[in-house]
Enzyme design. Structure first.
Site: not given
Lengths: 310, 310, 310
Positions: A59-60, A88, A109, A137
C-alpha cells in the site's frame, strides 16, 4: 500561509500544526481533482524519489510510487527484507548520504524504531518516514485525519475509538498523537491487556491534557464513537503464542457496526486479516477501502509536492 | 469495428473472437512501426500500471513494463515469491480494491489458478492475467497467434503440434483454446504420458469440435506440422522425481527440424532449459528468439492501448 | 573526436583510451551542470534500460536508474539473488537476446566473472558491466578516475595506494588497469597476504611496464600517496574464517590520514563496513561520500548518453 513542509523531512507527527494539516488537505483536494480530470501533471518532472523499503509494503510503497509518477517524477525502487540485502552492512547514515547524491527525496520504511530519523541525519535531501517499526507512520495519520475531515466534515469534538492491537501498531501511535492538535478530541483505546497502547503515547496524551480511557470492553463505548479505528495484529512483531492468543478476538461485524451512530466511520489502515468482516464493506460507515485508500495517494501526492515545490 | 478490450479485464482467452484478435494484430503492427521509428509515444501518459508479480517473471514482466513506458505510462513494481511478502495475508479481493485506488490497470501473475480472476472481481480497473498457475496465460497465446499470422501469413487450415510437458503448462492451455476460433485448425499434443494435456482443455476442444490427437511419438506427425510448439518442463509445479523422469526426454534438434516442412515454425514461449538445442537457433524456422520475443512487447503495447484508450 | 562508446558494450576497461576517458569526463561535467540547474532533460526519452541485477546492489543500481530517468528514459528493474529467481535456468545468452527484444541498453551485475560478457555476446543492444563477480567494475573505475581528475587536477605522475582486500575486489582490478593509460602512474598495493592483488591484474601491469609494489605495511608509503584507495572485505566472496582473520585489520583513521600529504585523497567505492572511521569524513581529503557518489551518477548519465546518442 507558510509551507512548513518545504525541503523538510517528515519523521514524526510531533511538530505538525493544524495549519500544516489544512494546507496539506487543500493540496490533497487539488490532487484529487487533478487525478480524476487528467490523471496527473508534470510538476515533479526531473525529480526522483528513492523508495527504500527494508520491510515489505504494498500500500504505502505503491501509493508513493504512483503519486510520484502521477506528478511526472521518477523513482528508484530499493527493496529488501533485511539490512544486508540493501546495504551490505553499511550504516544508515552512509546510506542516507549516498542516496542524497542521486535523488531529490527519500521515502523509507524499516523495522527499527528511530531508523528513519537516523538515516535522515546525514541525508542532504528530505526524508519521509513510511513506517519505522512499532514507532510511527506519519503519512498514514495524515491520510486518516484527512479522511475523517472529508467524511465527518470536522476534526473537533470527536470521539475516536481505537480497537484491537496497539502494542506494536505504528498507525495508532501517529494518529493518536496527531489528533491532539484538534480541539476537544476524546479517545478510547480498546485492546487486549497484552497489547495495550504504548507508554510513550500515553504520556504524550497526558502531557497534552487529552481526555482518554483504556478498556477491553468495546460495548461500553461503541455507541458514542465517531470513528472506530480498527487495527491488525502485527504477527511480524510478536511471539507466535501471543499472536495466537489475541488474533481473531477483536472482530468488527455488522452486529457491532449496528451499535454505532448513523454518522460515524469504520477505519482501518489495511491490510486486514479478518478483523473486519466483509459484510461490513457495503455499510456507508465503512471508510477503509473506498475512502482511506484513494486518500492515501492524494495525501502523498500533496506531501511530495509541498516538500519539493515552494 | 468495436474495441471489446476497452476498459475490460483479460483473464482468459475463452471469449475472444477473431475480430478481437485482428483488431489487436493491427494495433500491434502499428506499435512495431512506432517502436522502430521513434521508440514509442505518449499515448499512455499519466496512466499507471501495477505489475503484481507473486511469481518470478522476467519476460512477461519485462515486456509489460517496457510496453507501458514506451507509450509514456508509468508502473509500480510489486514483486514477491509468496502471498505474504506482498500482502501480509490480506485477501486478493482487498488487494484488488487497494490497487484500484492508485493505478489505471493491473497486470498480475500468481501461482494459484483462478487467483487473477478472484482479484479482478473487486478491482475497479481492468486486470490482465499474466499467468495464473497451471491455468492460463492469455497474452502469451495472443502473441503466439500474432507470430503465426506474421510468419505463415494465415491462421486457418494449420496443423499445430504441441511438444513436451502439457500437464502444468499454461501457454499450451491458452493457445490451444484460442486456436479453436480459427477455421480448420488441427492440433496434435505430443507429451510423456505423465504430463498430458489437461482435461478441461481436452473438453474445451471437444465441445468446439476441434480435430485433435494425443500421442507420445513425434515422428508420426512432425512432417505434417505447420507449427512445432515446444514447452519447458515446469519444475516449480511438480514433484522432484517426476521432473527427473521427463526432463531432457523431449528435445528438439536439427535432426527433428529437418523433418519439418520448409515453410513451418518452431515456437517456444521461453525460457528454454535445453528443450531446443542451440543449433536450431539459426534455422529460418526458429521463431522463438527473434520473432516471439519482440512480438510479445508489441502485443502488450497494443493490448494496453486498447484497454486504456477507446 | 570519435565517440567510441556509441552503440558499444562496456564489459572491461581494457581497451579504453585517454581520449575515451576525457570525452566521458567532458560529458559528465555537462551532466553535473544539467542536474544542478534543471535536474535533467529529455535526451533519452523513449529509451529503456534493463537493470539486470543478479546480485544485490544499491549504489550502482540506484545511480544507473536515477541517471536514466534524469535524462528522460525508462527502466525495467529485474532483481534477484540467484540465476533461477531471474531466469528459471535459461542461459545468459538467451536472456541477452530476450531483453534485446524489449530495451535499448542492458546494465547487468552478476556474481560470476565473465557472465556479463557471455550475455552480451548474443545481445543485440549494448550491455554495460555493473560488476561481474571478482572480475571487473568498469563504471566504478571511470567514476574513480573522473573524481581524481576533478580533485587533484591531473591524472599523471600520481602515486595510488590501494589499501585492504584485493583478492576479491573488482573495483581494484578495473581501476588499476585503467590507470595504466595515464603517464607516470605509480601504484602500491597494501594488503594482507591472504588477499593480495589478483594475478591477472599483476600481469596486466607488468605487460604495460607499470611501476608497482606490493606490501603489507601502509606506513612505508602513506606519506607519498596521492590517493589512498580503501576497499571493503568482500564477505560474500570468501570463507567465514578468512573473513574473520582479515576484517577490521586494515582501518583508516585520522592517525593515518594525518600522515598523508595535504593535497591528497581518501577514496572508497562504498559501502564501507568500518574500514574508514567516521572521524575521517570531515577531513577535506575524504572523497568517498561527497565526491565519488555524485560523480557516479554524472558518469553513468554521460555513459548512457554516449552509448545511446551519437
Amino acid at each position: 500561509m507558510k509551507n512548513n513542509f518545504y525541503n523538510q523531512s517528515l519523521i514524526t507527527v510531533d511538530n505538525l500544526t493544524k495549519n500544516d494539516c489544512f494546507m496539506l488537505f487543500e493540496r490533497a483536494d487539488e490532487m484529487k481533482k487533478l487525478v480524476l480530470e487528467k490523471g496527473g501533471d508534470d510538476r515533479l518532472k526531473r525529480r526522483i524519489m528513492a523508495a527504500l523499503f527494508y520491510e515489505p509494503s504494498s500500500r504505502t510503497m505503491g501509493s508513493f510510487i504512483t503519486a510520484m509518477q502521477r506528478l511526472g517524477g521518477g523513482f528508484v525502487p530499493v527493496v529488501g527484507t533485511s539490512d544486508s540485502s540493501i546495504s551490505k552492512g553499511e550504516t544508515l547514515e552512509d546510506t542516507g548520504m549516498v542516496y542524497s547524491s542521486y535523488v531529490d527525496v527519500i521515502v523509507m520504511r524499516h523495522s527499527q524504531p528511530g531508523s528513519v530519523e537516523k538515516l535522515s541525519k546525514k541525508a542532504l535531501v528530505p526524508v519521509i518516514n513510511a513506517g519505522d517499526g512499532i514507532n510511527e507512520h506519519p503519512t498514514q495519520a495524515l491520510l486518516d485525519v484527512y479522511t475523517i475531515q472529508n467524511e465527518l466534515g470536522k476534526l473537533e469534538n470527536l470521539h475516536i475509538v481505537f480497537f484491537g492491537e496497539m502494542g506494536h501498531y505504528r498507525p495508532v501511535n501517529s494518529l493518536a498523537k496527531l489528533l491532539t492538535i484538534f480541539p476537544e478530541v476524546k479517545m478510547t483505546f480498546v485492546s487486549p491487556p497484552e497489547v495495550k497502547l504504548q507508554e510513550p503515547v500515553r504520556q504524550y496524551l497526558r502531557k497534552n491534557n487529552i481526555q482518554f480511557q483504556e478498556t477491553d470492553d468495546i460495548k461500553k463505548v461503541i455507541n458514542d464513537a465517531d470513528v472506530l479505528y480498527v487495527t491488525r495484529v502485527k504477527k511480524e512483531y510478536m511471539a507466535e503464542n501471543l499472536y495466537h492468543k489475541i488474533q481473531g478476538k477483536y472482530i468488527v461485524d455488522m452486529n457491532l457496526v449496528h451499535m454505532m451512530k448513523r454518522k460515524s466511520m469504520v477505519m482501518h489502515p489495511l491490510p486486514r486479516v479478518g478483523e473486519i468482516k466483509e459484510e461490513v464493506d457495503k455499510d456507508p460507515r465503512a471508510a477503509y477501502l473506498t475512502k482511506q485508500m484513494p486518500n492515501g495517494m492524494y495525501i502523498r501526492m500533496a506531501l511530495l509536492d509541498l516538500i519539493l515545490n515552494n
